[in-house]
Design a protein around this motif. Structure first.
Motif, short mmCIF file in Angstrom:
data_model
loop_
_atom_site.label_atom_id
_atom_site.label_comp_id
_atom_site.label_asym_id
_atom_site.label_seq_id
_atom_site.Cartn_x
_atom_site.Cartn_y
_atom_site.Cartn_z
N ALA A 77 1.02 9.59 -5.63
CA ALA A 77 1.55 10.94 -5.42
C ALA A 77 2.28 11.43 -6.66
O ALA A 77 2.13 12.59 -7.07
N ARG A 78 3.07 10.55 -7.28
CA ARG A 78 3.76 10.94 -8.52
C ARG A 78 2.75 11.22 -9.62
O ARG A 78 2.89 12.19 -10.38
N GLN A 79 1.75 10.38 -9.71
CA GLN A 79 0.72 10.55 -10.75
C GLN A 79 -0.01 11.88 -10.58
O GLN A 79 -0.31 12.58 -11.56
N GLN A 80 -0.28 12.25 -9.33
CA GLN A 80 -1.01 13.48 -9.04
C GLN A 80 -0.09 14.69 -8.96
O GLN A 80 -0.57 15.82 -8.78
N GLU A 127 0.83 -1.21 0.00
CA GLU A 127 0.00 0.00 0.00
C GLU A 127 0.86 1.25 0.00
O GLU A 127 0.48 2.27 -0.59
N ALA A 128 2.01 1.19 0.65
CA ALA A 128 2.93 2.34 0.63
C ALA A 128 3.41 2.60 -0.79
O ALA A 128 3.49 3.76 -1.23
N ASP A 129 3.73 1.55 -1.52
CA ASP A 129 4.13 1.71 -2.92
C ASP A 129 3.00 2.31 -3.75
O ASP A 129 3.23 3.16 -4.62
N GLU A 130 1.78 1.85 -3.49
CA GLU A 130 0.61 2.39 -4.21
C GLU A 130 0.49 3.89 -3.99
O GLU A 130 0.27 4.67 -4.93
N LEU A 131 0.62 4.32 -2.73
CA LEU A 131 0.48 5.74 -2.42
C LEU A 131 1.62 6.56 -3.03
O LEU A 131 1.41 7.68 -3.51
N LYS A 137 9.35 18.69 -6.01
CA LYS A 137 10.26 17.62 -6.43
C LYS A 137 10.36 16.55 -5.35
O LYS A 137 10.57 16.86 -4.17
N GLU A 138 10.23 15.31 -5.77
CA GLU A 138 10.30 14.21 -4.81
C GLU A 138 11.65 14.16 -4.13
O GLU A 138 11.75 13.81 -2.94
N PRO A 187 11.72 15.47 2.60
CA PRO A 187 12.65 14.99 3.64
C PRO A 187 12.55 13.51 3.93
O PRO A 187 13.55 12.86 4.19
N VAL A 188 11.32 12.94 3.89
CA VAL A 188 11.14 11.49 4.07
C VAL A 188 10.13 11.02 3.03
O VAL A 188 8.92 10.97 3.30
N PRO A 189 10.57 10.68 1.83
CA PRO A 189 9.64 10.27 0.78
C PRO A 189 8.93 8.96 1.12
O PRO A 189 9.47 8.10 1.82
N ALA A 190 7.72 8.81 0.60
CA ALA A 190 6.94 7.60 0.84
C ALA A 190 7.68 6.36 0.34
O ALA A 190 7.54 5.28 0.93
N ALA A 191 8.46 6.50 -0.73
CA ALA A 191 9.19 5.35 -1.26
C ALA A 191 10.20 4.82 -0.24
O ALA A 191 10.43 3.61 -0.14
#
Length: 372
Positions: free
Chosen positions: A117-120, A109-113, A339-340, A344-348
């Motif tokens: 986020a990138r898509q949006q 689910e973290a990967d999905e989000l 920019k991703e 500071p703490v990206p979801a990836a």
């Protein structure tokens, strides 16, 4: 030159996290403006966001906040089993999102989000504030400068003496399958710091324990009581490094251990937790001159191998704190840039840490080393 964009911030949840770790720092970040708060059940006279902030917008459910076109950023300060649907809804409504830790129960689910986020084209950040603990920054500095030599063992603790089970919070009521218990609550801090320092391990072994009841826990969510304590070993095949992660509630110590780092040139010993949380919880402010600064008697120790082949113990001053203000500075910068790489703490990254947590759980079930 035009003034920097102001971002309207809405907060979902009005507990300790919102009051202590977010609202004060929003007020100190020039490009952020606290706009709205969601509190399901305000209690007049004791715990009421509308009374504390009468000029803001207030809601008793997330839906109006998420749909509000005036809101640019949503901060999620609710229990972790609610994070995924709230973050997904916010992103689909074109909001930037800052989510409290533990992020969500599942790396999938973290990967999905992260992908959403990138898509949006929106920022999705996880509040791993302990990357800005001064003791952790001290460890980073020692590794970066090569003071310790090649690190062979890294030991990180979050031990406490809490023999009575806490009541009334998600930390004790949620199942491990809902990101409850010590592994997700405290483990997400320790494992995130290990990930920052060393990256992904090649192997993970773990034991989940209920120290209060004196038994081993499977970690599959079938136990009546979730683990309150954790022991995990992360191995890094390329370098031979072993990382020991320990969380306990039955630690009878005058000084609780925090870090013990062994290298070929020196070892670093540190006890006690970073002082920022206690300072804030006691009513102190992030603008106070002493905020984040450790007293000298709390400094760590270095045991250094001299040229003569002797071991010399020295005091190791804690580095000048950046404090949790730095997290918010970086988060605000990422909102401006979009920019991703500025997040500071990206979801990836949070998804990678969740993979380590899942490997600990799998190892606890099988008794085998697991590749995350």
């Amino acid at each position: 030159m035009s003034a920097p964009k102001q971002f309207n911030v809405g907060i979902i949840g009005y507990g300790l996290s919102a009051k202590v770790f977010h609202i004060p720092f929003i007020a100190l970040t020039p490009t952020l403006n606290l706009h709205s708060i969601v509190q399901r059940s305000p209690v007049s006279g004791s715990n009421s966001a509308p009374e504390d902030y009468p000029t803001l917008k207030h809601h008793t459910s997330p839906e109006p906040l998420v749909a509000d076109p005036e809101v640019d950023v949503i901060i999620i300060c609710t229990p972790p089993d609610t994070h995924y649907p709230l973050a997904r809804s916010a992103l689909l409504n074109n909001k930037h999102v800052l989510c409290e830790k533990p992020f969500i129960p599942s790396s999938t689910e973290a990967d999905e989000l992260a992908a959403l986020a990138r898509q949006q084209n929106r920022v999705l950040c996880v509040y791993q504030n302990r990357r800005w603990d001064s003791d952790f920054l001290t460890v980073q500095s020692l590794l970066r400068e090569g003071t310790l030599g090649r690190v062979v063992e890294f030991e990180t603790h979050f031990d406490r003496l809490r023999l009575a089970k806490p009541a009334g919070t998600w930390k004790s009521s949620l199942r491990i399958t809902q990101a409850g218990g010590a592994l997700y609550d405290l483990g997400s801090h320790l494992l995130d710091q290990v990930f920052v320092l060393f990256g992904m391990p090649t192997g993970v072994t773990g034991k989940l324990i209920n120290q209060r009841e004196g038994r081993i826990v499977n970690g599959d969510g079938t136990e009546e009581q979730e683990p309150d304590s954790v022991t995990a070993v992360l191995s890094y095949k390329e370098t031979g490094l072993l990382v020991y992660v320990r969380i306990g509630v039955a630690s009878v110590e005058s000084k609780q251990p925090r870090f013990w780092v062994r290298g070929t040139k020196a070892s670093y010993h540190k006890s006690g937790l970073d002082p920022q949380e206690d300072w804030l919880r006691a009513g102190g402010k992030a603008t106070d001159a002493k905020f984040g600064k450790e007293a000298e008697e709390r400094y760590g120790k270095l045991c250094v191998l001299t040229e003569e082949g002797k071991v010399e113990e020295r005091v190791c001053p804690t580095v000048e704190p950046e404090t949790y203000l730095r997290f918010y500075e970086l988060f605000a910068k990422s909102l401006t840039s979009g920019k991703e790489e500025d997040v500071p703490v990206p979801a990836a990254q949070a998804a990678q840490v969740l993979r380590i947590i899942e490997a600990v759980r799998e190892s606890a079930k099988t008794g085998k080393e697991v590749a995350p």
